[in-house]
Every structure is written in C-alpha cells, then in structure tokens.
Design a protein around this motif. Structure first.
Motif, PDB file in Angstrom:
ATOM      1  N   PHE A  81       0.832  -1.194   0.000  1.00  0.00           N
ATOM      2  CA  PHE A  81       0.000   0.000   0.000  1.00  0.00           C
ATOM      3  C   PHE A  81       0.872   1.251   0.000  1.00  0.00           C
ATOM      4  O   PHE A  81       2.047   1.229   0.282  1.00  0.00           O
ATOM      5  N   ILE A  82       0.222   2.355  -0.314  1.00  0.00           N
ATOM      6  CA  ILE A  82       0.925   3.610  -0.476  1.00  0.00           C
ATOM      7  C   ILE A  82       1.044   4.312   0.870  1.00  0.00           C
ATOM      8  O   ILE A  82       0.102   4.380   1.631  1.00  0.00           O
ATOM      9  N   SER A  83       2.211   4.875   1.116  1.00  0.00           N
ATOM     10  CA  SER A  83       2.449   5.493   2.414  1.00  0.00           C
ATOM     11  C   SER A  83       1.992   6.936   2.479  1.00  0.00           C
ATOM     12  O   SER A  83       1.864   7.494   3.545  1.00  0.00           O
ATOM     13  N   GLU A  84       1.741   7.553   1.297  1.00  0.00           N
ATOM     14  CA  GLU A  84       1.350   8.964   1.320  1.00  0.00           C
ATOM     15  C   GLU A  84      -0.117   9.092   1.704  1.00  0.00           C
ATOM     16  O   GLU A  84      -0.923   8.228   1.420  1.00  0.00           O
ATOM     17  N   PRO A  85      -0.489  10.212   2.350  1.00  0.00           N
ATOM     18  CA  PRO A  85      -1.854  10.370   2.851  1.00  0.00           C
ATOM     19  C   PRO A  85      -2.849  10.546   1.729  1.00  0.00           C
ATOM     20  O   PRO A  85      -2.515  11.023   0.650  1.00  0.00           O
ATOM     21  N   PRO A  86      -4.123  10.188   1.972  1.00  0.00           N
ATOM     22  CA  PRO A  86      -5.151  10.355   0.951  1.00  0.00           C
ATOM     23  C   PRO A  86      -5.449  11.816   0.708  1.00  0.00           C
ATOM     24  O   PRO A  86      -5.358  12.641   1.597  1.00  0.00           O
ATOM     25  N   LYS A  87      -5.818  12.123  -0.544  1.00  0.00           N
ATOM     26  CA  LYS A  87      -6.169  13.491  -0.913  1.00  0.00           C
ATOM     27  C   LYS A  87      -7.540  13.501  -1.559  1.00  0.00           C
ATOM     28  O   LYS A  87      -8.054  12.489  -1.988  1.00  0.00           O
ATOM     29  N   LYS A  88      -8.089  14.721  -1.663  1.00  0.00           N
ATOM     30  CA  LYS A  88      -9.416  14.856  -2.256  1.00  0.00           C
ATOM     31  C   LYS A  88      -9.299  15.115  -3.749  1.00  0.00           C
ATOM     32  O   LYS A  88      -8.264  15.454  -4.275  1.00  0.00           O
ATOM     33  N   HIS A  89     -10.447  14.978  -4.434  1.00  0.00           N
ATOM     34  CA  HIS A  89     -10.578  15.288  -5.848  1.00  0.00           C
ATOM     35  C   HIS A  89      -9.605  14.485  -6.687  1.00  0.00           C
ATOM     36  O   HIS A  89      -8.677  15.016  -7.283  1.00  0.00           O
ATOM     37  N   ALA A  90      -9.761  13.197  -6.713  1.00  0.00           N
ATOM     38  CA  ALA A  90      -8.864  12.334  -7.477  1.00  0.00           C
ATOM     39  C   ALA A  90      -9.409  12.103  -8.871  1.00  0.00           C
ATOM     40  O   ALA A  90     -10.596  11.969  -9.069  1.00  0.00           O
ATOM     41  N   TYR A  91      -8.508  12.037  -9.839  1.00  0.00           N
ATOM     42  CA  TYR A  91      -8.906  11.797 -11.207  1.00  0.00           C
ATOM     43  C   TYR A  91      -7.984  10.747 -11.798  1.00  0.00           C
ATOM     44  O   TYR A  91      -6.781  10.782 -11.606  1.00  0.00           O
ATOM     45  N   PHE A  92      -8.556   9.824 -12.513  1.00  0.00           N
ATOM     46  CA  PHE A  92      -7.788   8.695 -13.007  1.00  0.00           C
ATOM     47  C   PHE A  92      -8.149   8.433 -14.456  1.00  0.00           C
ATOM     48  O   PHE A  92      -9.322   8.362 -14.792  1.00  0.00           O
ATOM     49  N   LEU A 121      -8.392  -4.469 -11.313  1.00  0.00           N
ATOM     50  CA  LEU A 121      -7.037  -3.991 -11.050  1.00  0.00           C
ATOM     51  C   LEU A 121      -7.096  -2.918  -9.972  1.00  0.00           C
ATOM     52  O   LEU A 121      -7.723  -1.872 -10.172  1.00  0.00           O
ATOM     53  N   VAL A 122      -6.475  -3.168  -8.845  1.00  0.00           N
ATOM     54  CA  VAL A 122      -6.394  -2.168  -7.780  1.00  0.00           C
ATOM     55  C   VAL A 122      -5.122  -1.360  -8.001  1.00  0.00           C
ATOM     56  O   VAL A 122      -4.023  -1.908  -7.983  1.00  0.00           O
ATOM     57  N   LEU A 123      -5.275  -0.071  -8.242  1.00  0.00           N
ATOM     58  CA  LEU A 123      -4.164   0.801  -8.611  1.00  0.00           C
ATOM     59  C   LEU A 123      -4.035   1.952  -7.631  1.00  0.00           C
ATOM     60  O   LEU A 123      -5.009   2.366  -6.998  1.00  0.00           O
ATOM     61  N   GLU A 124      -2.809   2.477  -7.521  1.00  0.00           N
ATOM     62  CA  GLU A 124      -2.643   3.671  -6.701  1.00  0.00           C
ATOM     63  C   GLU A 124      -3.452   4.808  -7.326  1.00  0.00           C
ATOM     64  O   GLU A 124      -3.647   4.862  -8.541  1.00  0.00           O
ATOM     65  N   LEU A 125      -3.922   5.701  -6.487  1.00  0.00           N
ATOM     66  CA  LEU A 125      -4.804   6.773  -6.930  1.00  0.00           C
ATOM     67  C   LEU A 125      -4.051   8.098  -6.930  1.00  0.00           C
ATOM     68  O   LEU A 125      -3.574   8.552  -5.893  1.00  0.00           O
ATOM     69  N   ALA A 126      -3.922   8.697  -8.108  1.00  0.00           N
ATOM     70  CA  ALA A 126      -3.237   9.983  -8.227  1.00  0.00           C
ATOM     71  C   ALA A 126      -4.232  11.108  -7.975  1.00  0.00           C
ATOM     72  O   ALA A 126      -5.250  11.199  -8.655  1.00  0.00           O
ATOM     73  N   THR A 127      -3.936  11.961  -7.027  1.00  0.00           N
ATOM     74  CA  THR A 127      -4.863  13.020  -6.622  1.00  0.00           C
ATOM     75  C   THR A 127      -4.325  14.423  -6.875  1.00  0.00           C
ATOM     76  O   THR A 127      -4.956  15.402  -6.481  1.00  0.00           O
ATOM     77  N   GLY A 128      -3.160  14.531  -7.502  1.00  0.00           N
ATOM     78  CA  GLY A 128      -2.536  15.846  -7.673  1.00  0.00           C
ATOM     79  C   GLY A 128      -2.909  16.565  -8.947  1.00  0.00           C
ATOM     80  O   GLY A 128      -2.454  17.688  -9.175  1.00  0.00           O
ATOM     81  N   GLY A 129      -3.738  15.943  -9.785  1.00  0.00           N
ATOM     82  CA  GLY A 129      -4.168  16.601 -11.015  1.00  0.00           C
ATOM     83  C   GLY A 129      -3.250  16.341 -12.185  1.00  0.00           C
ATOM     84  O   GLY A 129      -2.141  15.817 -12.047  1.00  0.00           O
TER      85      GLY A 129
END
Length: 414
Positions: A10-21, A157-165
């Motif tokens: 799992f990813i160690s960075e904290p969750p963020k809002k407004h994710a787009y994939f 497929l469970v993928l990391e979620l990019a939330t930075g735009g």
C-alpha cells in the motif's frame, strides 16, 4: 481464476481529495447497462477547458448520491473486493472498463479499481496485455498495480490513486512557471519512459491527460498512467500486438504510425516532443481543423517556434524539442539520451527565469475556445477528448488514409 498474485503493498502517502484517473478507451457500444446501474456523472471536459467549476460540481454530486450509488452498485463487485474496499464513486468509464474510487476498509487509504470486462474476445486480448505490463512495471514514475482480483468474466485492477491533477492543470494553477519548472516535469516523464522502454513496453498514448501528479504538494512525483493501449515492442520477447496499428490520440501520433509502418518505442519519444512543446507554450505543434491536414502536417514535420512565448524560450529548449520531433525515428532521441540532454541535465540553468504562465494560459484558453466552437458546429467531433485517445477524431476512412500515406511516405522516409 483466483485471487491476486501481484500485490506490491500500500501507499504510504496520505489520501487526498478530488482524485482523477485516466481509464482505458476501446471503441465499442457494449456494457451500457453496467454503467447506467452505477450512477450518472458529468462527462470529462476538453483537455484545454477550465475544469475547477466542473470538478466542484462533480464532487458535490458524488457526495449527494454517493451512498445511494454505493449500495446500488456494491452487488456488482466480487465479494472479495467489497470485503476489503468501500466503493466510493465512479471516476471513469470505457467500453470494456469502469474505474471507481475506493477506500481500504482498514487503512482508509484511497485507491482506484479498474474493472475490465473480459467476456468478449477483444476485451480479453486488451486486458491480457495491460495486465501483463502492469505486473512487470515497478517505478516511481509509473502507475503502480497494488493487487488483482480475477473472475471468469471480469478482472479488477487495484491501482494507486493519483490526486494531484494533470500536468497542465498544475502548470496553469501555479501562477508562475519557468523553463526550470518544465524540466522538472519532463525529467520525471523521461525517467518513466526510459524504464518501460528498457522492458520493451510502448505506451502508445502518451499525452498530458495521462501524466498525473500523485498528490497536490510541490514535491509530488509525476506518474505515467493509462496503459490501456500499451503493447510490447518487437525487441521484447513478449510481442503481444501488431506494431503497425494506428492507435492513440491524433495530435500525438508519430509519422511512422500515421504512415502505417512498423514502429517501436520511438513513437513515445515523438509524443514527448509534442508534450514538451505544449508545456512550454500552451499550444500544439501540429494543429489542423481536419484530420487529413493534421496527418499531412505530422508526416512533413511542419511546426514552428513562432508566436509567444517562443521568443523568450532558450535555444536549448528548442533543440530538445527538435531532437524529439524528428520525422525519421532513427534520428530521434531515446529516453536515455533525453535525460542526458543539456537542457534537462542542467535543469535549464542557462535559460532565463522568465515567467511563462501568462502566454501559456492564454494559448490554452484560446485553443479551448476554438475547439468548443468547432465541436458545437460539427456532430462528427466527440464531446470528450478522452474518447479520442483510442480512436481518431472524425476518423478518416481507409481510402483517405491510404492516399495520405502514399503521397508522403516516400518523401518522408527517403
């Protein structure tokens, strides 16, 4: 078919809002009922449009209907998934795929689950290639596969979620953007390309929409996403596709792909040249109102450094672009060579520190306006640019494409 065999943690960075994939795009009319049962979401805006208001509205809609959608759609997911993840919202939809935002029940970390329908032959082939590639790659600048769940008709497929735009969203929102900022982004993209090319993987749909920041912070890594059109090159030992296929987004297609010739990883480097041009200017190197004209311009390599802000951009930056937008693929820089180019290597140390934000933003908005006017006057143009990534805009018929190739391929490859 069994559970995951490719869990990478799992990813160690904290969750963020407004994710787009970004999600897989394959032309088909199947699977409409599946999407309608989830919930209605607004369509993606054009790449060059202002998105903040739309995203705010989408967020409010998801919050208002999220619980209802989750309960209604939960039964369509494999019980192994719902036991581990809370289904939050639909964030993308393709013909053979749906992408949902989820939250791990115990760690509360956000992820994206890409659900691939494999009941049909075409869906099976596409899924097989994409899954095979994602299982092989593990790099900071490449989207990471966390785990896989498989059933006879679906693959999750469970993928990391990019939330930075997206890359261009970051450029516009910062208010200050220089050549040095551009090199920081392009170095990360080049590193990702160098890694996948060494494995023998061709992305085939590299563009700003598929370059996402992992989180909104200034120190975020930039990651290459959406391997729905990726394939193995002939140099690899796992050739899974026809490397003469015309696929991708029209404005980013390399000449050899347009000409119908066998191609390799060089097509991604051409796309990197187009992206570099856009990031520095907010405009496209190849832009025409019709696709025949666009393809002719690409085959001829017709672009220029006229207009703003090119007069303020260094010769090193222009040289970097020229070495990527070479019509002959053998003369193009590789990803490794790009990383060693003086402009990237020295992080634009010899370039001016002039703020390019205003002309970039102006050019992006002007293009958005032109595209909006053109789309409203032509029914043949798709409403969303995301659909175009797997099939062409106002697609040429085979006869038109053959004539263009015949007229220009001799001159281009002589």
């Amino acid at each position: 078919m069994g559970n995951s065999s490719s869990k990478v943690g799992f990813i160690s960075e904290p969750p963020k809002k407004h994710a787009y994939f970004s999600f897989m795009k394959v032309k088909s009319n199947k699977n409409k009922e599946f999407g309608n049962e989830f919930c209605k979401t607004k369509k993606q805006l054009h790449l060059w449009s202002e998105r903040s208001n739309e995203r705010s509205n989408m967020s409010e809609t998801r919050n208002r209907h999220g619980n209802k959608c989750e309960e209604k759609f939960r039964t369509r997911f494999d019980p192994r998934i719902t036991a581990r993840y809370d289904i939050k919202a639909l964030i993308g939809r393709g013909s053979f795929s749906h992408v949902v935002r989820v939250e791990h029940r115990y760690t509360h970390q956000p992820f994206a689950i890409k659900l691939l329908e494999v009941g049909k032959h075409k869906g099976q082939d596409t899924c097989h290639v994409e899954l095979g590639i994602l299982r092989r790659v593990h790099h900071a600048n490449i989207i990471r596969l966390v785990e896989v769940f498989e059933t006879p008709h679906r693959v999750y497929l469970v993928l990391e979620l990019a939330t930075g735009g997206e890359l261009l969203d970051r450029v516009v929102s910062r208010g200050f953007f220089t050549e040095r900022d551009a090199t920081k982004a392009l170095v990360m993209v080049s590193r990702g390309l160098s890694y996948i090319h060494a494995l023998g993987v061709i992305h085939r749909d590299l563009k700003p929409e598929n370059l996402l920041y992992y989180h909104p912070g200034q120190d975020s890594r930039l990651i290459i996403t959406d391997f729905g059109l990726a394939c193995w090159s002939r140099k690899s030992q796992m050739v899974e596709c026809d490397v003469r296929t015309l696929c991708g987004t029209p404005e980013y297609l390399a000449p050899e792909m347009v000409a119908g010739r066998t191609y390799g990883c060089e097509v991604d480097m051409w796309a990197l040249g187009v992206i570099s041009y856009i990031v520095l200017s907010g405009s496209m190197p190849f832009e025409q109102r019709s696709q025949p004209r666009l393809f002719k311009a690409i085959l001829r390599g017709n672009y220029s450094f006229h207009g703003q802000p090119w007069s303020s951009i260094s010769n090193q930056a222009k040289d970097f672009i020229e070495r990527l937008l070479s019509v002959k693929p053998e003369q193009r820089m590789t990803a490794e060579q790009a990383l060693k180019h003086p402009w990237l290597l020295n992080m634009a140390a010899c370039s001016s520190n002039k703020n390019l934000h205003r002309p970039i933003s102006q050019n992006l908005h002007q293009r958005a306006s032109r595209a909006s006017n053109y789309s409203s006057s032509s029914r043949s143009v798709p409403e969303s640019r995301s659909v175009v990534s797997s099939r062409s805009q106002s697609r040429l018929d085979s006869g038109q494409l053959a004539r263009i190739r015949c007229q220009h391929s001799v001159a281009v490859y002589a």
